[in-house]
Scaffold this active site. Structure first.
Site, PDB file in Angstrom:
ATOM      1  N   LYS A  88     -30.089   0.757  31.785  1.00 45.56           N
ATOM      2  CA  LYS A  88     -31.258   0.633  32.653  1.00 45.56           C
ATOM      3  C   LYS A  88     -32.379  -0.179  32.014  1.00 45.56           C
ATOM      4  CE  LYS A  88     -30.347   4.500  35.665  1.00 45.56           C
ATOM      5  NZ  LYS A  88     -29.125   5.108  35.073  1.00 45.56           N
TER       6      LYS A  88
HETATM    7  C1  LIG Z   1     -28.030   5.357  35.843  1.00 43.62           C
HETATM    8  C2  LIG Z   1     -26.730   5.442  35.121  1.00 43.62           C
HETATM    9  C3  LIG Z   1     -25.501   5.243  35.774  1.00 43.62           C
HETATM   10  C4  LIG Z   1     -25.398   5.014  37.258  1.00 43.62           C
HETATM   11  O1  LIG Z   1     -25.880   3.766  37.654  1.00 43.62           O
HETATM   12  P1  LIG Z   1     -26.183   3.464  39.212  1.00 43.62           P
HETATM   13  O2  LIG Z   1     -26.721   2.089  39.220  1.00 43.62           O
HETATM   14  O3  LIG Z   1     -27.182   4.499  39.631  1.00 43.62           O
HETATM   15  O4  LIG Z   1     -24.892   3.615  39.932  1.00 43.62           O
HETATM   16  C5  LIG Z   1     -24.347   5.260  35.014  1.00 43.62           C
HETATM   17  N1  LIG Z   1     -24.384   5.508  33.683  1.00 43.62           N
HETATM   18  C6  LIG Z   1     -25.535   5.733  33.023  1.00 43.62           C
HETATM   19  C7  LIG Z   1     -25.495   6.032  31.580  1.00 43.62           C
HETATM   20  C8  LIG Z   1     -26.756   5.701  33.704  1.00 43.62           C
HETATM   21  O5  LIG Z   1     -27.893   5.925  33.041  1.00 43.62           O
END
Ligand SMILES: *Cc1c(COP(=O)(O)O)cnc(C)c1O
Length: 434
Positions: free
Chosen positions: A107
């Protein structure tokens, strides 16, 4: 570039307004009016392009005239200022490690891009924006880190007390400056409901200029396309001549939907795998054609505990609401906690590679796909560093995980949070006093 609301009942806006608003006034998600198409000369130059030049070319059409080229170049340079290595696990499965950013989860890219765009816009407008965000763990840290010290932006993070891991909690409570953490005596769903109520509340919106920082926001969602370009570059450099299958551990489906955008613009990927834990509304839809969002159930891959994925409407739009078309490009898999844990153990024993629970869900899904498609080589997106989920991972591999040097300073700091009851009235009172 203009953006329209997928609820079709709000005016079109440019990138700037879509970013500042987060969501359209009719509660729809913003979606670009066109998907830019990659030229042949771009695809030819791609294997040797540096990250900043590539990121600038991909993001420029989406940003349009909202940000001048020099500023945008600086923004993307800071956004992708770390490594995205493609690592071989075995003959058939490679891991695109997206956890080398400051908060050890994928993220970071979206949060860094969005924070810098918002900083750029608030500089021009001389008014303060308040980002309000609920987190189940990783979003909070990435947003805190991405927005730290950005002028003109205040960040308020709501997280469920006792339900995030120690590293996650330190990442979101120790920044100080323009970042505040509210420790809510309730669940993630409570935090999210409080945030949603805040966006609807007239008094608050008169008092503050509020926006969200989850993948609903186009500035957080769209830069995630870059991972797929970085994967493709390294795939070619490794000498592969056929396109990989990509397995994406998914919750809100922002990341996977970004991959589909890259694909729709001409990036040659073979197939997408929607890898989910038991919160599997999308895999169920891909199997049956019926979409039934549910209440989220807690799992060990907690960043994917989403019962009603926000970005599903964007994916439907990309495939013109056609189930068959979608099912021809994407396949869904549901992976239980027990299998996730076994996968972490087995991959460590066989190949010495330590998966985090989210990457493990993707690994198992890809391996299942390959059982029926023995020639398909593939890439999993490793979305978080295993040290963010020490209990689960250490139990599976039977030893402690080496802590990356970048995390050590966190343990010297002490948490600063404001305790809050899990109701909107408490949040409103606190926000009005800010
Ligand atoms: C947020 C997250 C996801 C999911 O991603 P999306 O874009 O919401 O589908 C998967 N793995 C980790 C470690 C995350 O922090």
């Amino acid at each position: 570039m203009k953006y329209r609301s997928l609820n079709a009942n709000a005016p079109m806006v440019d990138f700037r307004e879509a970013t500042i608003r987060g969501q359209a006034p009719d509660k729809g998600l913003y979606f670009p009016m066109q998907i830019p198409q990659l030229s042949n000369s771009f695809l030819e130059a791609l294997p040797s392009m540096d990250k900043t030049a590539l990121a600038l070319q991909i993001m420029q059409p989406y940003v349009g005239e909202s940000i001048d080229t020099n500023s945008l170049e600086q923004i993307v340079k800071e956004t992708v200022d770390f490594e995205f290595p493609l690592v071989k696990i075995n003959q058939d499965i490679y891991s695109l490690e997206l956890f080398h950013g400051p908060t050890l989860a994928f993220k970071d890219v979206g949060a860094r891009f969005m924070s810098r765009c918002l900083g750029h816009f608030s500089k021009a407008a001389y008014n303060k924006t308040t980002v309000l965000v609920a987190t189940s763990g990783d979003t909070g840290g990435a947003v805190a880190n991405g927005f730290l010290g950005v002028d003109g932006v205040e960040v308020i993070i709501l997280y469920p007390s006792g339900k995030v891991s120690p590293v996650q909690e330190l990442q979101l409570t120790t920044c100080g400056q323009n970042i505040k953490a509210l420790e809510v005596m309730g669940s993630f769903d409570d935090c999210q409901a409080m945030v949603k109520d805040a966006f609807m509340d007239k008094d608050l919106n008169g008092h503050l200029s509020l926006t969200s920082a989850n993948s609903i926001n186009v500035a957080r969602w769209l830069p995630q396309q870059l991972y797929y370009f970085f994967a493709w570059q390294q795939w070619l450099q490794m000498g592969f001549t056929t396109a990989p299958v990509i397995a994406v551990p998914s919750g809100n489906f922002g990341n996977l939907c970004a991959g589909l955008m890259a694909h729709a613009s001409g990036l040659p990927l073979q197939h997408f795998i929607a890898a989910c834990n038991i919160n599997d509304a999308v895999p169920a839809y891909l199997r049956t054609g019926q979409y039934q969002p549910k209440t989220a159930i807690p799992t060990i891959s907690n960043a994917m505990d989403v019962g009603s994925p926000s970005n599903f409407v964007r994916i439907l739009e990309l495939f013109a609401q056609d189930h068959q078309k979608m099912a021809a490009t994407m396949k869904g898999f549901t992976v239980s906690d027990a299998i996730t844990q076994q996968t972490i153990a087995a991959v460590y024993q066989q190949y010495g590679y330590i998966l985090d629970p989210h990457g493990a869900v993707a690994y198992y899904a890809l391996e299942s796909f390959q059982n029926n498609h023995p020639d398909a080589k593939g890439i999993i997106l490793e979305t978080a560093h295993p040290v963010k989920f020490p209990e689960t991972v250490e139990a599976a591999i039977g030893k402690s995980i080496p802590i990356p040097a970048s995390v050590l300073p966190l343990f010297q700091q002490s948490k600063k949070s404001v305790h809050m009851q899990a109701n909107f009235a408490a949040l409103k009172e606190w926000l009005l006093a800010q």
